[in-house]
Each structure stands twice: as structure tokens, then as C-alpha cells.
Scaffold this active site. Structure first.
Site, PDB file in Angstrom:
ATOM      1  N   LYS A  66      60.637 -59.643  34.305  1.00  0.00           N
ATOM      2  CA  LYS A  66      59.164 -59.226  34.715  1.00  0.00           C
ATOM      3  C   LYS A  66      59.024 -57.924  35.056  1.00  0.00           C
ATOM      4  CE  LYS A  66      58.187 -64.150  35.301  1.00  0.00           C
ATOM      5  NZ  LYS A  66      57.466 -65.188  35.818  1.00  0.00           N
ATOM      6  N   ASP A 102      50.746 -64.946  37.123  1.00  0.00           N
ATOM      7  CA  ASP A 102      51.645 -65.633  38.304  1.00  0.00           C
ATOM      8  C   ASP A 102      51.059 -65.866  39.696  1.00  0.00           C
ATOM      9  OD1 ASP A 102      53.761 -66.913  36.608  1.00  0.00           O
ATOM     10  OD2 ASP A 102      55.059 -64.854  36.852  1.00  0.00           O
ATOM     11  N   ALA A 123      63.734 -62.637  45.679  1.00  0.00           N
ATOM     12  CA  ALA A 123      63.070 -61.157  45.739  1.00  0.00           C
ATOM     13  C   ALA A 123      63.068 -60.585  44.168  1.00  0.00           C
ATOM     14  CB  ALA A 123      63.944 -60.347  46.589  1.00  0.00           C
ATOM     15  N   GLY A 124      63.044 -61.593  43.520  1.00  0.00           N
ATOM     16  CA  GLY A 124      62.876 -61.151  41.879  1.00  0.00           C
ATOM     17  C   GLY A 124      61.224 -60.834  41.466  1.00  0.00           C
ATOM     18  N   GLY A 125      61.088 -60.880  40.197  1.00  0.00           N
ATOM     19  CA  GLY A 125      59.529 -60.622  39.760  1.00  0.00           C
ATOM     20  C   GLY A 125      58.871 -61.694  40.193  1.00  0.00           C
ATOM     21  N   SER A 126      59.173 -62.902  40.429  1.00  0.00           N
ATOM     22  CA  SER A 126      58.167 -64.020  40.713  1.00  0.00           C
ATOM     23  C   SER A 126      57.901 -63.934  42.076  1.00  0.00           C
ATOM     24  CB  SER A 126      58.774 -65.269  40.452  1.00  0.00           C
ATOM     25  OG  SER A 126      59.323 -65.428  38.813  1.00  0.00           O
ATOM     26  N   GLY A 229      57.794 -76.359  39.554  1.00  0.00           N
ATOM     27  CA  GLY A 229      57.087 -75.225  39.320  1.00  0.00           C
ATOM     28  C   GLY A 229      56.108 -75.634  38.072  1.00  0.00           C
TER      29      GLY A 229
HETATM   30  P1  NDP Z   1      64.475 -62.900  38.697  1.00  0.00           P
HETATM   31  O1  NDP Z   1      65.648 -63.009  38.023  1.00  0.00           O
HETATM   32  O2  NDP Z   1      63.688 -61.666  38.663  1.00  0.00           O
HETATM   33  O3  NDP Z   1      64.907 -63.162  40.264  1.00  0.00           O
HETATM   34  C1  NDP Z   1      65.893 -64.170  40.692  1.00  0.00           C
HETATM   35  C2  NDP Z   1      66.136 -64.123  42.076  1.00  0.00           C
HETATM   36  O4  NDP Z   1      66.994 -65.195  42.389  1.00  0.00           O
HETATM   37  C3  NDP Z   1      66.741 -62.994  42.824  1.00  0.00           C
HETATM   38  O5  NDP Z   1      66.034 -62.766  44.161  1.00  0.00           O
HETATM   39  C4  NDP Z   1      68.197 -63.477  42.985  1.00  0.00           C
HETATM   40  O6  NDP Z   1      69.016 -62.660  43.719  1.00  0.00           O
HETATM   41  C5  NDP Z   1      67.987 -64.824  43.251  1.00  0.00           C
HETATM   42  N1  NDP Z   1      69.291 -65.727  43.023  1.00  0.00           N
HETATM   43  C6  NDP Z   1      69.588 -66.061  41.671  1.00  0.00           C
HETATM   44  N2  NDP Z   1      70.778 -66.594  41.597  1.00  0.00           N
HETATM   45  C7  NDP Z   1      70.918 -67.079  43.096  1.00  0.00           C
HETATM   46  C8  NDP Z   1      71.686 -67.901  43.683  1.00  0.00           C
HETATM   47  N3  NDP Z   1      72.524 -68.757  43.152  1.00  0.00           N
HETATM   48  N4  NDP Z   1      71.698 -68.212  45.067  1.00  0.00           N
HETATM   49  C9  NDP Z   1      70.721 -67.403  45.808  1.00  0.00           C
HETATM   50  N5  NDP Z   1      69.770 -66.335  45.112  1.00  0.00           N
HETATM   51  C10 NDP Z   1      69.951 -66.292  43.779  1.00  0.00           C
HETATM   52  O7  NDP Z   1      63.500 -64.322  38.192  1.00  0.00           O
HETATM   53  P2  NDP Z   1      62.305 -64.732  38.293  1.00  0.00           P
HETATM   54  O8  NDP Z   1      61.728 -64.087  39.742  1.00  0.00           O
HETATM   55  O9  NDP Z   1      61.366 -64.171  37.156  1.00  0.00           O
HETATM   56  O10 NDP Z   1      62.191 -66.289  38.545  1.00  0.00           O
HETATM   57  C11 NDP Z   1      62.850 -66.921  39.664  1.00  0.00           C
HETATM   58  C12 NDP Z   1      62.504 -68.371  39.410  1.00  0.00           C
HETATM   59  O11 NDP Z   1      60.940 -68.749  39.331  1.00  0.00           O
HETATM   60  C13 NDP Z   1      63.190 -68.915  38.347  1.00  0.00           C
HETATM   61  O12 NDP Z   1      63.685 -70.262  38.272  1.00  0.00           O
HETATM   62  C14 NDP Z   1      61.882 -69.176  37.244  1.00  0.00           C
HETATM   63  O13 NDP Z   1      62.043 -70.045  36.077  1.00  0.00           O
HETATM   64  C15 NDP Z   1      60.936 -69.655  38.211  1.00  0.00           C
HETATM   65  N6  NDP Z   1      59.570 -69.183  37.664  1.00  0.00           N
HETATM   66  C16 NDP Z   1      58.757 -70.253  37.379  1.00  0.00           C
HETATM   67  C17 NDP Z   1      57.303 -70.199  37.060  1.00  0.00           C
HETATM   68  C18 NDP Z   1      56.384 -71.264  37.014  1.00  0.00           C
HETATM   69  O14 NDP Z   1      55.227 -71.072  36.431  1.00  0.00           O
HETATM   70  N7  NDP Z   1      56.733 -72.415  37.533  1.00  0.00           N
HETATM   71  C19 NDP Z   1      56.812 -68.769  37.130  1.00  0.00           C
HETATM   72  C20 NDP Z   1      57.564 -67.726  37.502  1.00  0.00           C
HETATM   73  C21 NDP Z   1      58.891 -68.013  37.898  1.00  0.00           C
HETATM   74  P3  NDP Z   1      69.554 -61.299  43.501  1.00  0.00           P
HETATM   75  O15 NDP Z   1      68.406 -60.126  43.753  1.00  0.00           O
HETATM   76  O16 NDP Z   1      70.593 -61.035  44.816  1.00  0.00           O
HETATM   77  O17 NDP Z   1      70.190 -61.133  42.344  1.00  0.00           O
END
Ligand code: NDP
Length: 264
Positions: A66, A102, A123-126, A229
Site C-alpha cells: 500500500k 480503507d 504499523a503497516g499500510g492498513s 475483516g
Molecule cells: P503491511 O505488510 O503493510 O504491514 C504488516 C504489519 O504487520 C507490520 O506492522 C508488521 O510489522 C506486522 N507483522 C507482520 N507479521 C507479524 C507478526 N508475526 N507479529 C507481529 N507483527 C507482525 O500489511 P497491511 O497493513 O497492508 O495489512 C495488514 C493486515 O490487514 C493484513 O492481514 C491484511 O489482510 C489486513 N487488511 C484487511 C483489510 C480488509 O478490508 N479487511 C484491508 C486492509 C488490510 P513490521 O513492521 O515489524 O514488519
């Protein structure tokens, strides 16, 4: 025929093709919606070229692209500027236009609950969209992430700290905005999460799977309501559908309702 797609990695679990194709058929539009797995190491330049060289008319962007997508466009509209993360791109006269649906999706899911404080895990895109929606709703947020790199963005949305520094206290809602559920992993230590859940009113996992997510299972064990979700998927998907097919916003509720039917 117009071609739309959802791009991500992983992508196998995505229900976007199911909800979009169902409404395409209902409204008898000449279009198809597919899912595409992208390599994890792509940058904005690659994504931009890929979209411009392809016959694709519009895409949804999911994990983990994202933020990369935000920098691949010619222009980003509305709230996407604030999020610097987008989940929808429309091709228009050789230009790529970005949108974020979103924020709306998350906000609409939460608006019927009385929430004043929130813990956002991730702290990712969502997570950015979640933080913006909560701030707009006047909710005080704490944001935790396992690593520090992405936390800076969140400093204007609440207290942004490392997961290891989390304090056990009461939050009205606990939001899992990590992708951990997709790997069947809890985003924090089970004992810590359990203590947090027991103090909260509502738990929200942005992820959804065929079966209950491990995060929602733990909430159920603690007798706390968990939203997964799916509803957010439908609302953000319906808004993207309006942009993709250039429909009147007045159709949003109808499209939401068709998309709900598509998952029954
Ligand atoms: P990103 O890849 O941008 O961010 C992922 C985040 O998850 C980061 O903060 C990462 O930490 C953290 N993370 C990943 N694995 C672990 C773990 N094992 N333990 C702890 N933290 C972890 O993903 P998005 O933000 O795009 O998506 C996040 C979730 O939201 C997904 O599951 C996605 O499917 C869901 N989503 C659902 C939507 C819906 O409409 N229902 C819409 C948007 C998203 P780090 O920074 O340290 O790597």
C-alpha cells in the site's frame, strides 16, 4: 471488456474477486476481476510500469504494497494524501490515480460502537488507515509495532511505541492491523493479549480467513466480541467498485448489500 485485479503477496486468501465479480454480474457490466501475486521485492517504479504496460483498468492493492503503491501513481486523491498509503488505483488516460477506501471501510465498521480509546497493533499500510479513521472519530490511540522503522508516521495519531514496551491497561477496542493472522500467529505474546482482551470491550482483526482467525479465537475464549475483516473488505471494496466503474455514490448501499450476498 474491462479488467480489474487485486495485487498482493500473499493473495490466495483474498475474497475480492468473489465480491467484485458477483456485483459485476448483477449489474451486467462488461468486466472481470482477477487476483495477481506480485514478487515481494517490487518498488514503485516496477508497479507503475507493470500497470501502465498492462491491459488492466484498475487494481486494489493489498499486503504489503500500500505504501509502495502511493508512490507509483500520478496523483492521489483525498484522504490517501494523509495516509500516504492506497488500496485502489484507477488508470485514466495513461495516468494512475490513487484512492484510499480503507479509512472509510474501517470507520463504517466501528461507527455503531461507543469507543473512546484504542490499541492498534501493527504499523503497516492498513494501520495508517485505522489510525486516521480513529483520530477522525475522536478516539485516543496507542500504536504498537514489533519493529521501530514504521512507527514515526504514527506520532501524530497517538502514542507510538514498540510492542515490547506495551503497558497492560484498558482499551475500548484492540485492533489487529498486522498480517500475523494470515500465518496463524498472534501479533503479541498470548498472555499479554489475553490480559488486554479481558480489559477491553471489542476486538477487531483486519484479517479474515475461511475459518475464525487465531486472534478472534482468543477473543472468544475471553468472552469478548471480535469483528474480523470481512465487513471492512466489503465496504472498502464497494467504494473501490464505485471508482472502478464510475458509478454514482448513491449506489454504495446497494453494492455493499450485493457484496454481502456474495459471501453467503
Ligand atoms: P503491511 O505488510 O503493510 O504491514 C504488516 C504489519 O504487520 C507490520 O506492522 C508488521 O510489522 C506486522 N507483522 C507482520 N507479521 C507479524 C507478526 N508475526 N507479529 C507481529 N507483527 C507482525 O500489511 P497491511 O497493513 O497492508 O495489512 C495488514 C493486515 O490487514 C493484513 O492481514 C491484511 O489482510 C489486513 N487488511 C484487511 C483489510 C480488509 O478490508 N479487511 C484491508 C486492509 C488490510 P513490521 O513492521 O515489524 O514488519
Amino acid at each position: 471488456m474491462k479488467i480489474f485485479a487485486v495485487l498482493g503477496n500473499p493473495i490466495g486468501h483474498s475474497l475480492s474477486p468473489q465480491i467484485h465479480n458477483y456485483v459485476i454480474k448483477k449489474l451486467q457490466l462488461d468486466a472481470i476481476y482477477i487476483k495477481l501475486l506480485l514478487p515481494l521485492d517490487i518498488n514503485s517504479g516496477f508497479l507503475r510500469k507493470f500497470l501502465l504496460d498492462s491491459d488492466i483498468d484498475g487494481v486494489n492493492i493489498t499486503i504489503p504494497f500500500k505504501e509502495v503503491a502511493f508512490n507509483a501513481t500520478n496523483q492521489n486523491i483525498g484522504i490517501s494524501q494523509q495516509a500516504q498509503a492506497i488500496n485502489t488505483i484507477l488508470k485514466n488516460d495513461g495516468n494512475l490515480i490513487g484512492y484510499n477506501t480503507d479509512v472509510l471501510g474501517f470507520q463504517k465498521c466501528l461507527e455503531k460502537y461507543s469507543v473512546k480509546s484504542a490499541l492498534i497493533i501493527g504499523a503497516g499500510g492498513s494501520a495508517r488507515s485505522v489510525a486516521i479513521a480513529l483520530k477522525t472519530m475522536g478516539v485516543k490511540s496507542t500504536i504498537v509495532n514489533r519493529s521501530s522503522k514504521k512507527l514515526d508516521f504514527f506520532k501524530s495519531y497517538g502514542k507510538a511505541i514498540l510492542s515490547k514496551d506495551i503497558e497492560i491497561r484498558q482499551y475500548d477496542v484492540i485492533v489487529n492491523a498486522t498480517s500475523a493472522s494470515l500465518s496463524n500467529i498472534l501479533p503479541l505474546e498470548k498472555a499479554i493479549l489475553k490480559n488486554l482482551f479481558l480489559e477491553s470491550k471489542l476486538v477487531f482483526d483486519l484479517a479474515y480467513l475461511k475459518d475464525e482467525t487465531i486472534f478472534c479465537s482468543l477473543a472468544r475464549e475471553c468472552n469478548i466480541q471480535c469483528l474480523d475483516g470481512r465487513d471492512m473488505l466489503i465496504i472498502q471494496g464497494a467504494m473501490s467498485f464505485i471508482y472502478f466503474h464510475k458509478l454514482d455514490i448513491a449506489m454504495l448501499d446497494n453494492i455493499v448489500s450485493y457484496m454481502r450476498d456474495s459471501l453467503i
